[in-house]
Motif scaffolding. Structure first.
Motif, PDB file in Angstrom:
ATOM      1  N   ALA A 254     100.737  32.911  21.164  1.00 31.46           N
ATOM      2  CA  ALA A 254     100.517  32.810  19.721  1.00 31.46           C
ATOM      3  C   ALA A 254      99.065  33.109  19.366  1.00 31.46           C
ATOM      4  O   ALA A 254      98.773  33.816  18.378  1.00 31.46           O
ATOM      5  N   THR A 345     100.430  27.087  16.894  1.00 28.26           N
ATOM      6  CA  THR A 345     101.541  27.884  16.350  1.00 28.26           C
ATOM      7  C   THR A 345     101.736  27.665  14.856  1.00 28.26           C
ATOM      8  O   THR A 345     102.373  28.484  14.188  1.00 28.26           O
ATOM      9  N   MET A 363     106.590  36.194  13.686  1.00 26.43           N
ATOM     10  CA  MET A 363     105.540  35.274  14.117  1.00 26.43           C
ATOM     11  C   MET A 363     106.003  33.815  14.149  1.00 26.43           C
ATOM     12  O   MET A 363     105.437  32.995  14.858  1.00 26.43           O
ATOM     13  N   PHE A 366     107.075  31.551  17.560  1.00 29.11           N
ATOM     14  CA  PHE A 366     106.230  30.710  18.407  1.00 29.11           C
ATOM     15  C   PHE A 366     106.387  29.248  18.019  1.00 29.11           C
ATOM     16  O   PHE A 366     106.588  28.377  18.879  1.00 29.11           O
TER      17      PHE A 366
END
Length: 402
Positions: A254, A345, A363, A366
């Motif tokens: 991440a 994260t 995204m 994560f």
């Protein structure tokens, strides 16, 4: 691709353990290319599991005398971490495969461990998990002159597409927990496709149904059996360490995704008066905090891995006090990687900006993966154990979660 090279089943000597990390890096790069799409799709990562089979990394923890790499646990766990940077689901089942192999050595006899680990190398077996002590539905029953398991197990990570399973059940005669190593394709075993959680979507952590499944006497791991000695009670420490390195790999992945995004796509904020995003003092402040959290978690994870390796090398000489020291180091790493990973994260979006929330970027995987996995067991109980140690010098009592 180096990670595709088979070495273990053709009679050749395996490479040096250090080379395993290069193979893991090759695999991670390949897995990263499809991670977002596969996360959305869910299901079994069949191609990725087969790449692991061909790579030879399934024999990473197997002693060299049995045809494996003979790698120390530091290398095995680092391989888990590197794969988790790209794909935490595949890293999870890979790490649990090695946990199952360790279970043979910890709970079973030397002959059982040697025989099954050697077969793992020659047959490229992938081991799955059906050992969930909190789920007591599976029972070991007497069936004529033999034994059978009836019931079901939940949270069976990696059971789909596995070749062998570690299964636990309660013995009907004694009400004690028993553990066995059995082929996944044995009649009566049904692996369900019912894992539907928001994260870790390709771990196949659903249900295994057991309908009068034969269990042979030499498949029971009874010497010394589950948690039957200080050495046997290292299994939960290793299970926790696998999770620690999955969490840490997730956080590292991440962080790197965020760093690339900020450097190449983040636009300056209007109040920054033309300052590039990479020089915005508030962005730099956030990165400093995220980096510091990650660095501390790394140090604790590495220290815990070293403590586990030292305990493992003691074998049956391991004392309760030595085991307790290892458990404390692992608990500290578990708390640190859980907390810092969730901070990273979540906080990564503050340094990437609103455009990073596009579904196409993926995204959010994560955070979803880490949030799902960190609920494996409540981290507050690990903090309580650390408090009892810090204040009273008390070491954790061995259980399947501490």
């Amino acid at each position: 691709m180096q990670g595709e090279v088979a070495h273990a089943s053709n009679g050749q000597a395996p490479p040096a353990p250090g080379g395993a990390l290069e193979v893991a890096d090759d695999l991670a790069r390949a897995f990263a290319a499809t991670a977002v799409e596969r996360d959305k799709r869910g299901g079994t990562p069949k191609e990725e599991r087969d790449r692991l089979r061909r790579s030879g990394l399934l024999s990473l923890s197997v002693p060299a005398s049995l045809g494996g790499w003979g790698a120390p646990w530091s290398v095995v766990l680092e391989a888990v971490r590197r794969i988790a940077r790209a794909d935490s689901a595949v890293a999870h089942v890979f790490g649990f495969h090695h946990l199952m192999l360790a279970t043979l050595r910890l709970f079973g006899s030397a002959d059982q461990a040697s025989r099954l680990q050697a077969a793992t190398v020659s047959e490229r077996w992938f081991w799955g998990n059906a050992l969930n002590p909190l789920d007591t539905r599976a029972r070991l029953v007497r069936r004529g002159d033999g034994l059978a398991v009836r019931g079901a197990k939940s949270f069976c990570s990696g059971a789909s597409d596995s070749d062998m399973l570690i299964v636990s059940a309660l013995d009907d005669a004694t009400s004690k927990l028993v553990v066995a190593a059995i082929p996944t394709r044995r009649p009566g075993i049904r692996v369900l496709d019912d894992w539907d959680n928001m994260g870790q979507r390709q771990t196949d952590s659903g249900t295994v149904e057991l309908d009068d499944v034969e269990v042979r006497a030499d498949e029971l791991l009874t010497t010394p059996g589950p948690l039957g000695s200080p050495f046997a009670s290292l299994r939960p420490c290793l299970a926790q360490l696998v999770l620690v390195n999955v969490y840490l790999g997730l956080a590292e992945g991440a962080f790197e995704e965020a760093r690339r995004y900020t450097s190449t796509r983040r636009r300056p904020w209007i109040a920054a008066k033309g300052t590039p995003a990479t020089e915005d003092p508030y962005v730099l402040l956030r990165y400093g905090d995220l980096w510091l959290a990650l660095e501390g978690a790394r140090l604790l994870a590495d220290r815990a891995g070293a403590a586990f390796q030292a305990a493992w090398e003691q074998g049956d000489r391991l004392s309760p006090e030595q085991r307790g020291g290892c458990a404390i180091a692992v608990a500290a790493a578990k708390v640190a990687t859980s907390r810092s990973g969730l901070d990273i994260t979540n906080g990564m979006f503050e340094v990437m900006g609103a455009s990073a929330t596009a579904a196409s970027a993926g995204m959010d995987r994560f955070w979803r993966n880490l949030r799902t996995h960190t609920l494996h067991d409540p981290v507050d109980y690990k903090s309580r154990e650390l408090g009892a140690y810090a204040l009273n010098g008390a070491i954790p009592e061995p259980s399947f979660y501490s």
